[in-house]
Write a protein that holds these residues in place. Structure first.
Motif, short mmCIF file in Angstrom:
data_model
loop_
_atom_site.label_atom_id
_atom_site.label_comp_id
_atom_site.label_asym_id
_atom_site.label_seq_id
_atom_site.Cartn_x
_atom_site.Cartn_y
_atom_site.Cartn_z
N SER A 83 -5.10 -7.21 7.45
CA SER A 83 -5.99 -6.18 6.89
C SER A 83 -6.26 -6.44 5.41
O SER A 83 -7.36 -6.23 4.92
CB SER A 83 -5.38 -4.79 7.05
OG SER A 83 -5.13 -4.54 8.41
N GLU A 84 -5.21 -6.86 4.69
CA GLU A 84 -5.39 -7.15 3.27
C GLU A 84 -6.39 -8.30 3.11
O GLU A 84 -7.25 -8.28 2.23
CB GLU A 84 -4.07 -7.54 2.61
CG GLU A 84 -2.96 -6.50 2.73
CD GLU A 84 -3.11 -5.34 1.76
OE1 GLU A 84 -4.01 -5.39 0.90
OE2 GLU A 84 -2.33 -4.37 1.87
N ILE A 85 -6.26 -9.30 3.96
CA ILE A 85 -7.10 -10.50 3.83
C ILE A 85 -8.54 -10.19 4.24
O ILE A 85 -9.49 -10.47 3.51
CB ILE A 85 -6.52 -11.65 4.69
CG1 ILE A 85 -5.12 -12.03 4.18
CG2 ILE A 85 -7.45 -12.85 4.70
CD1 ILE A 85 -5.06 -12.54 2.75
N ASP A 122 -5.87 -9.05 -6.15
CA ASP A 122 -4.67 -8.31 -5.76
C ASP A 122 -4.52 -8.27 -4.25
O ASP A 122 -3.44 -8.45 -3.71
CB ASP A 122 -4.74 -6.85 -6.25
CG ASP A 122 -4.26 -6.68 -7.68
OD1 ASP A 122 -3.75 -7.65 -8.27
OD2 ASP A 122 -4.37 -5.55 -8.21
N GLU A 123 -5.63 -8.01 -3.55
CA GLU A 123 -5.56 -7.89 -2.09
C GLU A 123 -5.12 -9.22 -1.47
O GLU A 123 -4.36 -9.23 -0.49
CB GLU A 123 -6.90 -7.45 -1.50
CG GLU A 123 -7.52 -6.17 -2.08
CD GLU A 123 -6.66 -4.91 -1.92
OE1 GLU A 123 -5.53 -5.01 -1.42
OE2 GLU A 123 -7.14 -3.82 -2.31
N ALA A 124 -5.58 -10.33 -2.04
CA ALA A 124 -5.12 -11.63 -1.54
C ALA A 124 -3.61 -11.74 -1.71
O ALA A 124 -2.90 -12.19 -0.81
CB ALA A 124 -5.83 -12.76 -2.29
N GLY A 125 -3.12 -11.28 -2.87
CA GLY A 125 -1.68 -11.29 -3.12
C GLY A 125 -0.94 -10.42 -2.12
O GLY A 125 0.10 -10.82 -1.59
N HIS A 126 -1.50 -9.25 -1.82
CA HIS A 126 -0.85 -8.36 -0.85
C HIS A 126 -0.73 -9.05 0.50
O HIS A 126 0.29 -8.96 1.18
CB HIS A 126 -1.64 -7.06 -0.68
CG HIS A 126 -1.74 -6.26 -1.94
ND1 HIS A 126 -2.50 -5.13 -2.06
CD2 HIS A 126 -1.16 -6.44 -3.15
CE1 HIS A 126 -2.38 -4.65 -3.29
NE2 HIS A 126 -1.58 -5.43 -3.97
N GLY A 127 -1.79 -9.74 0.88
CA GLY A 127 -1.76 -10.50 2.13
C GLY A 127 -0.60 -11.48 2.10
O GLY A 127 0.17 -11.59 3.06
N GLU A 184 0.67 -2.10 -7.47
CA GLU A 184 -0.65 -2.64 -7.80
C GLU A 184 -1.78 -1.77 -7.27
O GLU A 184 -2.91 -1.83 -7.77
CB GLU A 184 -0.78 -4.06 -7.24
CG GLU A 184 0.28 -4.99 -7.81
CD GLU A 184 0.14 -6.44 -7.36
OE1 GLU A 184 0.84 -7.29 -7.89
OE2 GLU A 184 -0.68 -6.72 -6.45
N GLU A 185 -1.47 -0.96 -6.24
CA GLU A 185 -2.55 -0.21 -5.57
C GLU A 185 -3.19 0.87 -6.43
O GLU A 185 -4.37 1.16 -6.27
CB GLU A 185 -2.04 0.46 -4.30
CG GLU A 185 -2.03 -0.37 -3.03
CD GLU A 185 -3.35 -1.02 -2.64
OE1 GLU A 185 -4.44 -0.53 -3.02
OE2 GLU A 185 -3.29 -2.04 -1.97
N SER A 186 -2.40 1.52 -7.30
CA SER A 186 -2.94 2.75 -7.87
C SER A 186 -4.16 2.47 -8.75
O SER A 186 -5.05 3.30 -8.85
CB SER A 186 -1.87 3.53 -8.60
OG SER A 186 -1.39 2.80 -9.67
#
Ligand SMILES: [Fe+2]
Ligand SMILES: [Fe+2]
Lengths: 314, 94
Positions: A44-46, A74-79, A157-159
């Motif tokens: 989902s992050e990716i 950031d989202e790539a990092g979360h993935g 990182e999300e906020s």
């Protein structure tokens, strides 16, 4: 006999809030559930980068462009954090990517909706990241150590994601009539899919109970959804706009908002691959992976060459 | 199916004077790429001043099943801790 001991020991640990670590004994089903949940979360992050990535070249200012790039990065990092957490359970990265590309693994349905205006980028930050945060904060206390640690990092990182989204909408809502309409239109389209992100209603969520027992999950889908509705019903007033739900009304007795019925047929339809962008998203992801093949091969060849060279020198 | 690059464990020193701490892991072809990627993934918000990477296959871990024999004996060696010793009030700064 030994298995019984192990199971007892495992449950004791979970009950006493002691984290389960990769080498510890765990029930097969616990491992499977986690692999499924964490890898779906990673996917989902990716895939979630795609609807926003669409707008990087069209962001209305340099500042907004820089912010959007930072968020997508950031989202790539979360993935990556999440794929790594799943790998500690014994599945390989390649296997997970393969599951995504072959359609065997799911990702959050929300990313199968199109981003047709700049306000959509604001709505995604406010509503989609907002709902994700609501889901993710309790996961920081998940019983599986690597997953909970990844979630702590992610939540930190999300906020900014949610705030930058709300900021986009706030600025637009203070603009021209057309800009304000654009925001309302965007909220109208994103609201219902966002509250579907919490998953099926409790009575039709078969895995939830076991996940709660194992402390993978801390709150039910409906509990989290209610909190999110209560939060957004307040925040939307700051924008001077409305959520597209005629039944949304403060309930004095419950001290919560009542809200309308979710269209579960649409939810299932999108989950099953028939949303507006399912095919496009997956095709884009596969193309990106295939187009990058030569880079991966070149990097591997380069590393091999350097290894050979330093071996000769030694 | 594609083959994965080797897996690396990443350790970050968050401030000068502190220990490196495990931050997570990533795949990379070699140590240099692992450090570069670790920099991009784990230190985008000034989380670190120094990075170590170790290929995961070189990490040896104790076995959780041995934890009783490894760590329990410490329980009955309370004399290793300063609080084990009752000293008279007059002794200062010890
Ligand atoms: Fe994220
Ligand atoms: Fe996000």
């Amino acid at each position: 006999m030994i298995a019984l001991q192990d199971e007892k020991h495992f449950l004791e640990k979970v009950t006493h809030e002691i984290r389960v670590e990769p080498k510890d004994w765990m029930p097969d089903q616990y491992r499977k559930t986690l692999i499924r949940q964490i890898s779906q979360h990673a996917h989902s992050e990716i895939v979630g980068m795609l609807p926003e990535g669409n707008w990087i070249t069209r962001a209305p200012s340099l500042k907004r462009k820089a912010i959007l790039i930072a968020k997508v990065q950031d989202e790539a990092g979360h993935g990556l954090y999440l794929y790594s957490a799943a790998e500690t359970l014994g599945i390989s990265r390649a296997e997970m990517i393969d599951q995504l590309h072959s359609g065997r693994a799911k990702y959050s349905s929300i990313f199968n909706y199109p981003t047709i205006s700049w306000a959509d980028i604001g709505a995604i930050g406010w509503l989609v990241d907002g709902a994700a945060i609501m889901n993710q904060v309790p996961l920081c206390r998940c019983s599986y150590g690597p997953y909970s640690r990844a979630m702590v990092r992610i939540c930190k990182e999300e906020s900014f994601h949610q705030r930058q989204g709300f900021d986009i909408l706030l600025k637009l809502s203070q603009g021209s009539k057309a800009q304000k309409n654009m925001v309302q239109d965007s909220i109208n389209r994103w609201w219902w899919p966002s509250i579907m992100m919490f998953g099926p209603a409790d009575e039709s969520s078969p895995h939830s109970r076991q996940s709660m027992e194992w402390k993978i999950k801390r709150f039910s889908n409906d509990e989290l959804r209610q909190r999110f509705v209560d939060m957004c019903a307040q925040q939307v007033k700051v924008l001077g706009l409305e959520l597209p739900d005629e039944k949304l009304k403060w309930n004095e007795k419950r001290q919560q908002y009542d809200f309308g019925e979710i269209d579960w047929k649409e939810f299932r339809n999108v989950v099953n691959g028939n949303g507006p962008c399912n095919k496009e998203r997956l095709a884009t992801r596969i193309k990106a992976h295939e187009d990058g093949a030569w880079v991966r091969e070149a990097a591997a060849a380069h590393a091999e060459k350097r290894r050979a060279k330093s071996a000769r020198a030694a | 199916m594609n083959k994965d690059w080797p897996l690396w464990e990443v350790f970050i020193r968050s401030k000068n004077g502190l220990d490196h701490k495990h931050a997570g892991s990533l795949h990379a072809t070699d140590a240099r790429m692992a450090i570069e990627n670790a920099r991009d993934v784990y230190t985008r918000r000034m989380e670190g001043v120094s990075i170590w990477v170790v290929e995961s296959k070189y990490i040896h871990a104790s076995n959780p099943e041995d934890s009783d024999s490894l760590y329990d004996p410490a329980n009955d060696k309370a004399y290793r801790h300063p609080t084990f010793y009752d000293l008279p009030e007059e002794v200062k700064n010890m």
